[in-house]
Design a protein around this motif. Structure first.
Motif, PDB file in Angstrom:
ATOM      1  N   UNK A 415       5.948  -8.298  -7.177  1.00 60.61           N
ATOM      2  CA  UNK A 415       7.028  -7.229  -6.981  1.00 60.61           C
ATOM      3  C   UNK A 415       8.120  -8.053  -6.171  1.00 60.61           C
ATOM      4  N   UNK A 416       9.344  -7.891  -6.441  1.00 62.62           N
ATOM      5  CA  UNK A 416      10.515  -8.306  -5.791  1.00 62.62           C
ATOM      6  C   UNK A 416      10.762  -7.386  -4.634  1.00 62.62           C
ATOM      7  N   UNK A 417      10.478  -8.164  -3.325  1.00 62.17           N
ATOM      8  CA  UNK A 417      10.866  -7.362  -2.102  1.00 62.17           C
ATOM      9  C   UNK A 417      11.455  -8.360  -1.011  1.00 62.17           C
ATOM     10  N   UNK A 418      12.656  -8.115  -0.843  1.00 58.97           N
ATOM     11  CA  UNK A 418      13.503  -9.022   0.105  1.00 58.97           C
ATOM     12  C   UNK A 418      13.257  -8.326   1.531  1.00 58.97           C
ATOM     13  N   UNK A 419      13.296  -7.075   1.558  1.00 60.05           N
ATOM     14  CA  UNK A 419      13.545  -6.322   2.859  1.00 60.05           C
ATOM     15  C   UNK A 419      12.191  -6.138   3.319  1.00 60.05           C
ATOM     16  N   UNK A 420      12.286  -5.985   4.868  1.00 57.40           N
ATOM     17  CA  UNK A 420      10.831  -5.384   5.437  1.00 57.40           C
ATOM     18  C   UNK A 420      10.635  -4.090   5.020  1.00 57.40           C
ATOM     19  N   UNK A 421      11.525  -3.167   4.858  1.00 60.00           N
ATOM     20  CA  UNK A 421      11.329  -1.804   4.324  1.00 60.00           C
ATOM     21  C   UNK A 421      10.824  -1.829   2.899  1.00 60.00           C
ATOM     22  N   UNK A 422      11.327  -2.596   2.194  1.00 56.43           N
ATOM     23  CA  UNK A 422      10.773  -2.576   0.722  1.00 56.43           C
ATOM     24  C   UNK A 422       9.345  -3.068   0.878  1.00 56.43           C
ATOM     25  N   UNK A 423       9.231  -4.025   1.533  1.00 54.10           N
ATOM     26  CA  UNK A 423       7.812  -4.872   1.751  1.00 54.10           C
ATOM     27  C   UNK A 423       6.764  -3.816   2.258  1.00 54.10           C
ATOM     28  N   UNK A 424       7.226  -2.753   3.111  1.00 58.38           N
ATOM     29  CA  UNK A 424       6.297  -1.844   3.733  1.00 58.38           C
ATOM     30  C   UNK A 424       5.989  -0.690   2.564  1.00 58.38           C
ATOM     31  N   UNK A 425       6.774  -0.437   1.651  1.00 60.75           N
ATOM     32  CA  UNK A 425       6.472   0.593   0.470  1.00 60.75           C
ATOM     33  C   UNK A 425       5.706  -0.106  -0.382  1.00 60.75           C
ATOM     34  N   UNK A 426       5.854  -1.507  -0.859  1.00 59.89           N
ATOM     35  CA  UNK A 426       5.005  -2.078  -1.627  1.00 59.89           C
ATOM     36  C   UNK A 426       3.477  -2.363  -1.220  1.00 59.89           C
ATOM     37  N   UNK A 427       3.539  -2.611   0.131  1.00 61.22           N
ATOM     38  CA  UNK A 427       2.091  -3.000   0.759  1.00 61.22           C
ATOM     39  C   UNK A 427       1.201  -1.713   0.541  1.00 61.22           C
ATOM     40  N   UNK A 428       2.141  -0.488   1.089  1.00 59.30           N
ATOM     41  CA  UNK A 428       1.323   0.648   1.042  1.00 59.30           C
ATOM     42  C   UNK A 428       0.845   0.862  -0.469  1.00 59.30           C
ATOM     43  N   UNK A 429       1.574   0.666  -1.523  1.00 56.54           N
ATOM     44  CA  UNK A 429       1.183   0.854  -2.943  1.00 56.54           C
ATOM     45  C   UNK A 429      -0.032  -0.139  -3.215  1.00 56.54           C
TER      46      UNK A 429
END
Length: 624
Positions: A415-429
């Motif tokens: 999963x492409x995550x450049x920003x910390x906000x995107x990372x947070x959503x994907x880590x939750x997933x």
């Protein structure tokens, strides 16, 4: 808003639109057959050194683990160990090679790039990258470069360019902002004789001159296309185009269906994999197979039959269920889907940090935000973010449900995550997915780029047993502009220092790797190693970005060998030099494991030879 590289993929679709697909595949197979018959016959070989007691850097278990000798036989490593053991394994007819002061390392593994797109852009567009020696990081030189190319354009033809990146050029001295290529600039520089169209490095923006607008039939009264925008100032066109739908009218004129010829495309594909072989790569992983349609699979498979390296890849899932067009709707076959044996699904959560579209917790530096991004100072997200991110411009679909659907079918997720906000959503997933569908080895789900992040997120990734792959060129080539412009913030003054936090990865025992995301940056494994081991920023007089994230050369080398091999699930075959693995290796000009090595000197000029499955596929001309 679109994701990373979609602007480029729109171009690629048009480039390939008029091609006879059967003719293209037949020509690729013909070329592959010819090249295969030209390869040298495999023979047993022994590599050792009379001046270096341990010239074979195996990278077993992620360490140098240097050995005295190596035997190869039948395309495989036959023995690692003493000279006597290598000689016994290779047999009496083996050819011996004294490496002297050179060393051998495993063939490099590139875990994230885009093969067809890299080939087409390099072959048919002028490269406006600030790193281009003809530009050398100067706006004035960019204009001179464009003018020099325009002189060779024939009447009626277009001048097409890519990789223009204002974030890596000095800001305008009067406005303090990065410099777009506007209609005013093209007019001032007398660049309106031929239509010009140039895509920004992020893929989210493009620039056109007045001649191009005239050819495309667009003026101040033309309505914006759905999903795109012709950027205006007080009702007047500026020359800036936002998002791929706004490119279509220009590209349809610039790229007529009969422009591309099959032999030209085949040559371009072979040329790009040859370039990567010269950098020491023996395995590359395409992180978006099918972005332009199912033809991708056939082209990459045909190319792989005689390429000087192994090609694997992930099926692109840009929208809900999209990857099913490539791998089907059922569970993953035991050996992977399609001829490429695809076992991975690629999703995109956000965009590009340097393009102001990565999803961030804290806003970008508002002083540097272009006017057309001011309504979204925290970036953009493709999937729903709920209350996790302060972003209004986000998709409505739930990425957790999408990831779960593919994980349930047995696929690895990247999963492409450049920003910390995107990372947070994907880590939750991933927390929900791991609880519902624990991955079976060798599957290791992946976070791609993981650029702007926190220590807590690194620790969460480890707890979830995720791999992370950094586009480490962000440190070298964008580090200065991240620190001083794009990410500078009174709220987080050290935010840029933490991009691509490799030392945190290492300390928390994550499996990390380095990638180019080519064509975003150049595929160059030894440049990645040097950057991770120094954090030096390009052309900044020895300035270091985030010295706390520096790792030693051994750890950096793991990021281009055994670690990415684990991430692409091929570590039983490649990534380290061990008995029974493929005889894929690189001969370097000097011993990279020596304590005397200065990491800042490590670069691709060290590559003397690249061997793929026991065959030398590249030799520096002086070595032939």
């Amino acid at each position: 808003m679109s994701g990373c590289l979609e602007g480029y993929n729109a171009i690629l679709e048009l480039l390939l639109a008029g091609i006879d697909q059967n003719d293209l595949l037949a020509k690729l197979r013909e070329e592959s057959s010819t090249q295969s018959s030209d390869l040298a016959e495999l023979r047993p070989r022994i590599f050792h050194s009379t001046s270096n007691p341990t010239p074979i850097i195996t990278m077993q278990n992620g360490k140098f683990s240097a050995a005295p000798a190596m035997a190869i036989k039948g395309g495989k490593v036959a023995a690692i160990g003493t000279y006597e053991a290598a000689k016994d394994a290779a047999g009496p007819l083996a050819e011996e090679r004294d490496l002297q002061s050179q060393c051998i390392v495993p063939g490099f593994v590139e875990p994230h790039l885009h093969v067809i797109l890299s080939a087409m852009l390099k072959g048919f567009f002028m490269n406006c990258d600030p790193l281009n020696p003809e530009i050398n990081g100067k706006f004035e030189s960019t204009i001179i470069f464009i003018r020099s190319k325009a002189k060779n354009v024939k009447q009626g033809e277009w001048l097409l360019g890519y990789n223009y990146d204002p974030s890596r050029l000095p800001p305008n001295t009067s406005t303090g902002k990065f410099q777009d290529l506007t209609l005013d600039i093209f007019a001032r520089e007398d660049l309106n004789e031929h239509p010009i169209f140039i895509v920004n490095a992020s893929g989210h923006l493009a620039y056109a001159n007045q001649k191009a607008f005239d050819e495309a039939g667009i003026d101040n009264t033309t309505p914006d296309p759905a999903g795109g925008q012709y950027i205006k100032n007080k009702g007047n066109l500026t020359g800036v185009l936002l998002e791929p739908p706004s490119y279509e009218a220009f590209l349809t004129k610039a790229l007529p269906a009969d422009l591309m010829k099959v032999p030209t495309i085949v040559d371009g594909l072979h040329e790009v994999v040859k370039d990567w072989s010269e950098k020491g790569f023996t395995t590359v992983f395409d992180a978006g197979v099918g972005q332009t349609g199912p033809l991708d699979v056939s082209v990459l498979y045909a190319l792989s039959l005689a390429a000087p390296l192994r090609i694997a890849g992930a099926a692109a899932n840009l929208t809900k269920g999209a990857a099913s067009n490539i791998v089907g709707n059922g569970s993953m076959p035991p050996d992977g889907a399609t001829d490429l044996k695809i076992k991975t699904i690629k999703l995109w959560m956000d965009g590009s940090t340097q393009g102001f579209t990565a999803a961030l917790e804290t806003p970008y530096n508002r002083k540097m935000l272009p006017n057309y991004f001011r309504k979204e100072p925290n970036g953009w997200a493709r999937w729903a973010v709920g209350s996790t991110c302060p972003i209004s411009n986000a998709g409505s679909d739930d990425i957790t449900e999408e990831m779960l659907a593919w994980a349930t079918k047995g696929y690895q997720l990247m999963v492409h995550v450049n920003g910390d906000c995107a990372a947070e959503v994907v880590l939750d997933a991933f927390e929900r997915i791991m609880a519902a569908v624990p991955p079976k080895p060798p599957i290791m789900h992946r976070l791609e780029h993981f650029t702007v992040t926190t220590l807590e997120q690194v620790q969460r990734a480890k707890k979830l047993n995720l791999g992370v792959s950094h586009t480490i060129g962000h440190v070298k080539y964008w580090g200065y502009t991240f620190r001083n412009y794009i990410l500078s913030s009174d709220l987080e003054p050290d935010r840029a220092d933490r991009i691509d936090p490799v030392k945190d990865d290492l300390d928390n025992e994550l499996v990390y790797s380095f990638n180019s995301d080519s064509p975003v940056s150049q595929a160059d494994a030894l440049s990645y190693v040097g950057t991770a081991a120094t954090r030096l920023m390009y052309n900044q007089d020895g300035q270091v970005l985030g010295p706390d994230q520096i790792v030693n050369v051994e750890a950096a080398l793991a990021g281009v060998t055994i670690n990415p091999a684990k991430q692409v699930m091929l570590d039983s075959e490649v990534g380290s030099l061990e008995k029974g693995k493929d005889a894929n290796f690189v001969i370097l000009a000097q011993d990279i494991s020596s304590p005397a090595v200065n990491a800042k000197d490590i670069d691709s000029t060290w590559v003397e030879e690249t061997w793929f499955k026991d065959v030398r596929r590249y030799a520096r001309p002086s070595n032939v």
